[in-house]
Motif scaffolding. Structure first.
Motif, PDB file in Angstrom:
ATOM      1  N   LYS A  59       0.891  -1.181   0.000  1.00  8.56           N
ATOM      2  CA  LYS A  59       0.000   0.000   0.000  1.00  8.56           C
ATOM      3  C   LYS A  59       0.913   1.210   0.000  1.00  8.56           C
ATOM      4  CE  LYS A  59      -2.384   3.494   1.804  1.00  8.56           C
ATOM      5  NZ  LYS A  59      -1.869   4.703   2.501  1.00  8.56           N
ATOM      6  N   LEU A  91      -4.399  -0.727  -1.225  1.00 12.60           N
ATOM      7  CA  LEU A  91      -3.889  -2.035  -0.808  1.00 12.60           C
ATOM      8  C   LEU A  91      -3.987  -3.019  -1.978  1.00 12.60           C
ATOM      9  CD1 LEU A  91      -2.790  -3.763   1.509  1.00 12.60           C
ATOM     10  CD2 LEU A  91      -5.139  -4.169   2.255  1.00 12.60           C
ATOM     11  N   ALA A 142      -4.038  -6.446  -4.325  1.00  9.33           N
ATOM     12  CA  ALA A 142      -4.815  -7.688  -4.266  1.00  9.33           C
ATOM     13  C   ALA A 142      -3.909  -8.818  -3.768  1.00  9.33           C
ATOM     14  CB  ALA A 142      -5.348  -8.030  -5.653  1.00  9.33           C
ATOM     15  N   ILE A 143      -4.517  -9.745  -3.048  1.00 12.50           N
ATOM     16  CA  ILE A 143      -3.743 -10.845  -2.454  1.00 12.50           C
ATOM     17  C   ILE A 143      -2.993 -11.634  -3.541  1.00 12.50           C
ATOM     18  CG2 ILE A 143      -3.910 -12.988  -1.092  1.00 12.50           C
ATOM     19  CD1 ILE A 143      -6.470 -11.711   0.195  1.00 12.50           C
ATOM     20  N   LYS A 197     -10.296  -4.036   8.615  1.00 13.98           N
ATOM     21  CA  LYS A 197     -10.477  -4.718   7.324  1.00 13.98           C
ATOM     22  C   LYS A 197      -9.121  -4.897   6.614  1.00 13.98           C
ATOM     23  CE  LYS A 197     -13.679  -4.437   3.440  1.00 13.98           C
ATOM     24  NZ  LYS A 197     -12.941  -3.780   2.336  1.00 13.98           N
ATOM     25  N   GLU A 198      -8.277  -3.882   6.752  1.00 11.27           N
ATOM     26  CA  GLU A 198      -6.944  -3.951   6.135  1.00 11.27           C
ATOM     27  C   GLU A 198      -6.134  -5.085   6.751  1.00 11.27           C
ATOM     28  OE1 GLU A 198      -6.678   0.887   5.343  1.00 11.27           O
ATOM     29  OE2 GLU A 198      -5.900   0.048   7.209  1.00 11.27           O
ATOM     30  N   GLU A 212      -7.225  -7.810   8.066  1.00 16.49           N
ATOM     31  CA  GLU A 212      -7.745  -9.111   7.584  1.00 16.49           C
ATOM     32  C   GLU A 212      -7.077  -9.489   6.261  1.00 16.49           C
ATOM     33  OE1 GLU A 212      -9.594 -11.403   8.797  1.00 16.49           O
ATOM     34  OE2 GLU A 212     -10.190 -10.402  10.652  1.00 16.49           O
ATOM     35  N   THR A 213      -6.972  -8.519   5.354  1.00 18.46           N
ATOM     36  CA  THR A 213      -6.347  -8.792   4.056  1.00 18.46           C
ATOM     37  C   THR A 213      -4.868  -9.137   4.230  1.00 18.46           C
ATOM     38  OG1 THR A 213      -7.884  -7.212   3.090  1.00 18.46           O
ATOM     39  CG2 THR A 213      -6.021  -7.852   1.714  1.00 18.46           C
ATOM     40  N   VAL A 214      -4.185  -8.403   5.096  1.00 23.80           N
ATOM     41  CA  VAL A 214      -2.755  -8.680   5.314  1.00 23.80           C
ATOM     42  C   VAL A 214      -2.568 -10.071   5.930  1.00 23.80           C
ATOM     43  CG1 VAL A 214      -0.668  -7.957   6.559  1.00 23.80           C
ATOM     44  CG2 VAL A 214      -2.132  -6.237   5.488  1.00 23.80           C
ATOM     45  N   ALA A 233      -4.321 -12.682   5.374  1.00 25.51           N
ATOM     46  CA  ALA A 233      -4.430 -13.645   4.266  1.00 25.51           C
ATOM     47  C   ALA A 233      -3.136 -13.655   3.445  1.00 25.51           C
ATOM     48  CB  ALA A 233      -5.625 -13.283   3.391  1.00 25.51           C
ATOM     49  N   MET A 234      -2.540 -12.478   3.231  1.00 25.45           N
ATOM     50  CA  MET A 234      -1.258 -12.416   2.494  1.00 25.45           C
ATOM     51  C   MET A 234      -0.180 -13.194   3.238  1.00 25.45           C
ATOM     52  SD  MET A 234      -1.245  -8.392   1.474  1.00 25.45           S
ATOM     53  CE  MET A 234      -2.451  -7.684   0.347  1.00 25.45           C
TER      54      MET A 234
END
Ligand code: SAM
Ligand code: DTB
Ligand code: SF4
Length: 329
Positions: free
Chosen positions: A65, A91, A93-94, A124-125, A127-129, A131-132
């Protein structure tokens, strides 16, 4: 020519076996005052007691990001407060991150470090990290993130996702901090480092030199890192990359030998930590980098880009490793 490791020294370390001591700032300053040859010799001796002197760890960075950050760090291209001409990016995409991690692994990098221009991650950010981190870990790479300040149970959740390292720099000595950053304090940064340590994540923490600080502040930075409850497992030493548009764009360049002295002081005071020759390598010649390795640096950022600025290209780095007989770990 290919590099061959002739040493059987381990590259993973048992920190508990090494005696700890606290360092007064004046003692670290005294290291800086040593004749250059004595300082580098001492650092190389300490280095050889704990590490294979011909092995260098490689981490690849990815800015997940970019730009638009609320903070006012005077060195940073990504602060929304300065006109640096940087293109902001949401941010990533995974899937895109996973592709970049695969490419880094294929080029020989052992750790993937994902950086975000945030004061700290929102729910929310994060959560995405998470998953990464899970996906990069599943590739068999070590994982690292640098997301700014953490709160609540964020560090524990990162640990659960499989995070190996959290990068969070203290940047400079306490007395100089307020001249570089005013939107958060050094105490805020230390608080996040405590959370990371308590969660059982390896700490990556270091700083920047060449921001117009004096030698005493460079010694103060090193002393503060060495005196942490446990020294950071990884210590990035950045040489300021002067970015046009930032308040530090025109600051006087640091004498290169003073940068090498900073690496040596980090090595002597943190004998079992990986000391990373970090930002600023693109502006150094190969001979200067070799001096840094001689002074105890044993880790680099590997890949054509740091976060927003250039890093030496991987072919050049590979050639340098071959010329010096360095082995990648
Ligand atoms: N926003 C997060 C934070 O501040 O922790 C993560 C990203 S931030 C860019 C990571 C670190 O990069 C900073 O703490 C600083 O030490 C280093 N850094 C940033 N810009 C730099 C520059 N122009 N030259 C050298 N180091 C820099
Ligand atoms: C660190 O100590 N240095 C890296 C990493 N941790 C995140 C960042 C260097 C950034 C250099 C300037 C840029 O590329 O924006
Ligand atoms: Fe934001 Fe980190 Fe840059 Fe400071 S160093 S402006 S917190 S991205």
């Amino acid at each position: 020519m290919t590099s061959v490791c002739q040493s059987a020294k381990p590259t993973t370390l048992d920190h508990s076996a090494v005696e700890r001591r606290k360092w007064a700032v004046a003692e670290v300053e005294a290291l800086f005052e040593l004749p250059f040859m004595d300082l580098v010799f001492r650092a190389q001796q300490v280095h050889r007691e704990h590490f294979d002197p011909n092995a260098v760890q490689r981490s690849t960075l990815l800015s997940i990001k970019t730009g638009g950050c609320s903070e006012d760090c005077s060195y940073c291209s990504q602060s929304a407060r300065y006109k640096t001409g940087l293109d902001r990016q949401q941010l990533m995409a995974i899937e895109e991150v996973v592709e970049k991690a695969k490419a880094a692994k294929a080029k020989g990098s052992s750790r993937f470090c994902m950086g975000a221009a945030w004061k700290g991650p929102k729910e929310k950010e994060l959560e995405t990290v998470l998953a990464m981190v899970r996906e990069v870990k599943a590739l068999g790479m070590e994982t690292c993130v640098t997301l700014g300040m953490l709160k609540g149970d964020q560090a524990l959740r990162l640990k659960d996702a499989g995070l190996d390292y959290y990068n969070h720099n203290i940047d400079t000595a306490p007395e100089f901090y307020g001249q570089v950053i005013t939107t958060h304090t050094l105490a805020d940064r230390l608080d996040t480092l405590d959370q990371v340590r308590s969660a059982g994540i390896n700490v990556c923490s270091g700083g920047i030199v060449g921001m117009g600080e004096g030698r005493k502040s460079r010694a103060g930075l090193i002393a503060q890192l060495a005196n942490m409850p446990t020294p950071p497992q990884s210590v990035p030493i950045n040489n300021l990359v002067a970015v046009p548009g930032t308040p530090l764009a025109d600051v006087e360049k640091l004498d290169p030998f003073e940068f090498v002295r900073t690496i040596a002081a980090a090595r002597i005071t943190m004998p079992t930590s990986f000391v990373r020759l970090s930002a600023g390598r693109q502006q150094m010649n190969d001979e200067m980098q070799a001096l840094c390795f001689l002074a105890g640096a044993n880790s680099i950022f590997y890949g054509d880009q740091l976060l927003t600025t250039d890093n030496p290209d991987v072919d050049h780095d590979q050639a340098l490793f071959d010329r010096l007989g360095l082995r990648a770990i």
